[in-house]
Write a protein that holds these residues in place. Structure first.
Motif, PDB file in Angstrom:
ATOM      1  N   GLU A   1       1.143   4.037 -11.054  1.00  0.00           N
ATOM      2  CA  GLU A   1       0.231   3.214 -12.671  1.00  0.00           C
ATOM      3  C   GLU A   1      -0.166   4.624 -12.637  1.00  0.00           C
ATOM      4  O   GLU A   1       0.396   3.939 -14.832  1.00  0.00           O
ATOM      5  N   ALA A   2      -0.323   5.006 -12.129  1.00  0.00           N
ATOM      6  CA  ALA A   2      -0.756   7.060 -13.311  1.00  0.00           C
ATOM      7  C   ALA A   2       0.111   8.132 -13.408  1.00  0.00           C
ATOM      8  O   ALA A   2       0.119   8.039 -15.211  1.00  0.00           O
ATOM      9  N   GLU A   3       1.367   7.991 -13.062  1.00  0.00           N
ATOM     10  CA  GLU A   3       2.283   8.340 -13.519  1.00  0.00           C
ATOM     11  C   GLU A   3       3.769   7.957 -14.677  1.00  0.00           C
ATOM     12  O   GLU A   3       4.080   8.650 -15.108  1.00  0.00           O
ATOM     13  N   SER A   4       3.154   6.836 -14.178  1.00  0.00           N
ATOM     14  CA  SER A   4       4.885   5.969 -14.331  1.00  0.00           C
ATOM     15  C   SER A   4       4.617   4.576 -14.845  1.00  0.00           C
ATOM     16  O   SER A   4       4.955   3.141 -14.353  1.00  0.00           O
ATOM     17  N   PRO A   5       3.593   4.257 -15.804  1.00  0.00           N
ATOM     18  CA  PRO A   5       3.381   3.050 -16.305  1.00  0.00           C
ATOM     19  C   PRO A   5       3.718   2.004 -16.769  1.00  0.00           C
ATOM     20  O   PRO A   5       3.888   0.645 -15.934  1.00  0.00           O
ATOM     21  N   GLY A   6       5.191   2.336 -17.620  1.00  0.00           N
ATOM     22  CA  GLY A   6       6.060   1.499 -17.170  1.00  0.00           C
ATOM     23  C   GLY A   6       7.138   1.231 -16.442  1.00  0.00           C
ATOM     24  O   GLY A   6       6.817  -0.257 -15.921  1.00  0.00           O
TER      25      GLY A   6
END
Length: 141
Positions: free
Chosen positions: A30-35
């Motif tokens: 969620e934090a590093e790759s929200p997309g």
């Protein structure tokens, strides 16, 4: 010496490590790759490893969906459970309120899991804050 006992303890170690790190993995995605996280949440059909899926659902129930709008993904699926077409709901005066309820839902993760496993309307009635309104909409249609 047989490799079976070694494989057994190794598998248990790997499985235990995976279970222990799953919560962190979900937070990091969620934090590093929200997309990617958002795409994963919006995809209600692609199978996920069960422990990972459960942890995503728990994360959502704890409010972990900054890149996810439950009403955009879960509400259309829920409407379908109640036999309501999306256009019928969007044209109703209560639609903004229904979206607000969905986006503020304290069991969004439970709902996400239910929609992924194609839960029936009886199960959905038990947890959906919009269930009564959906039933009224279904009666009007």
């Amino acid at each position: 010496m047989s490799k079976t006992p070694q494989t057994s303890w190794w598998n248990r170690l790997c499985e235990g490590s995976y279970r222990a790190s799953t919560r962190r993995l979900v937070r990091e995605i969620e934090a590093e790759s929200p997309g990617v996280y958002s795409e994963m949440l919006q995809d209600l059909n692609t199978p996920l490893e069960p422990a990972f899926e459960r942890e995503v659902a728990r994360h959502l129930d704890r409010g972990g969906y900054r890149a996810f709008v439950p009403a955009d993904t879960l509400m259309p699926a829920m409407l379908a459970r109640f036999g309501i077409e999306q256009v019928t709901a969007t044209e109703h005066v209560s639609y903004p309120s229904l979206r607000g309820n969905c986006n503020a839902c304290p069991v969004a993760g439970h709902c996400w899991g239910a929609m992924r496993r194609d839960a029936g309307v009886d199960e959905c009635r038990a947890f959906c804050p919009n269930a009564a309104a959906f039933e009224r909409l279904a009666e009007m249609a």
